[in-house]
Motif scaffolding. Structure first.
Motif, short mmCIF file in Angstrom:
data_model
loop_
_atom_site.label_atom_id
_atom_site.label_comp_id
_atom_site.label_asym_id
_atom_site.label_seq_id
_atom_site.Cartn_x
_atom_site.Cartn_y
_atom_site.Cartn_z
N ASP A 129 -5.93 4.62 1.32
CA ASP A 129 -6.85 3.97 1.91
C ASP A 129 -6.41 2.38 2.35
OD1 ASP A 129 -8.90 5.70 1.60
OD2 ASP A 129 -9.64 5.35 -0.30
N ALA A 130 -5.83 1.96 1.44
CA ALA A 130 -5.12 0.46 1.85
C ALA A 130 -4.20 0.38 2.65
CB ALA A 130 -4.53 -0.22 0.50
N ASP B 78 2.65 1.62 -3.16
CA ASP B 78 1.45 1.89 -4.19
C ASP B 78 0.84 3.49 -4.03
OD1 ASP B 78 2.01 -0.25 -5.63
OD2 ASP B 78 0.02 -1.20 -4.82
N ASP B 79 1.34 4.19 -3.01
CA ASP B 79 0.88 5.49 -2.55
C ASP B 79 -0.87 5.38 -2.49
OD1 ASP B 79 1.36 7.97 -1.78
OD2 ASP B 79 0.93 8.81 -3.68
N ASP B 80 -1.24 4.31 -1.70
CA ASP B 80 -2.66 4.09 -1.68
C ASP B 80 -2.89 4.41 -0.17
OD1 ASP B 80 -5.17 3.11 -1.44
OD2 ASP B 80 -4.96 1.45 -2.66
N ALA C 273 0.89 -1.09 -0.07
CA ALA C 273 0.03 -0.08 -0.01
C ALA C 273 0.91 1.43 0.09
CB ALA C 273 -0.85 -0.09 1.23
#
Length: 128
Positions: free
Chosen positions: A52-53, A48-50, A45
């Protein structure tokens, strides 16, 4: 209450429970099932620069600070992967020893804490 009404209510309750189980609602096992999976989910996460995850992969204690991890752990270093060396599990807590692979360098013996919350494992900071 009439027998027909009770039967209808029981049937409705069973159908609702079956629908929840089929959709995953109400399941306490959503999320990583091992400490290794939790660390992999956290780092994936972040890489991926995510946000929320990353929040989902972080324990309740630090979930509100997941954005700090993006700018800190993942913002300062260009982490391109990890290698897990060992996992030491003790009940609902584990310490994971890993190496962070950066572009051109490797940081070894990074110790992280992982905890089991709500039926799944989550990253929970650096190990002491």
């Amino acid at each position: 209450m009439r027998p027909t009404t009770r039967r209808r209510l029981a049937t409705a309750a069973l159908l609702t429970a079956a629908a929840m189980l089929a959709s995953g609602c109400g399941s306490s096992n959503d999320g990583p099932q091992t400490p290794k999976d939790a660390v992999n989910a956290f780092y994936k996460a972040g890489m991926d620069d995510d946000l929320d995850a990353l929040t989902d992969a972080t324990c309740a204690k630090y979930a509100g600070r997941a954005s700090e991890a993006l700018s800190g752990i993942f913002g300062e270093n260009e982490i391109i992967g990890i290698e897990i060396a060992s996992v030491k599990e003790n009940g609902s807590t584990a310490v994971v020893n890993l190496s962070e692979l950066e572009d051109g360098a490797t940081t070894s013996n990074v110790l992280t804490t992982v905890v089991k919350e709500n039926g799944h494992w989550a990253w929970c900071g650096d190990a002491d």
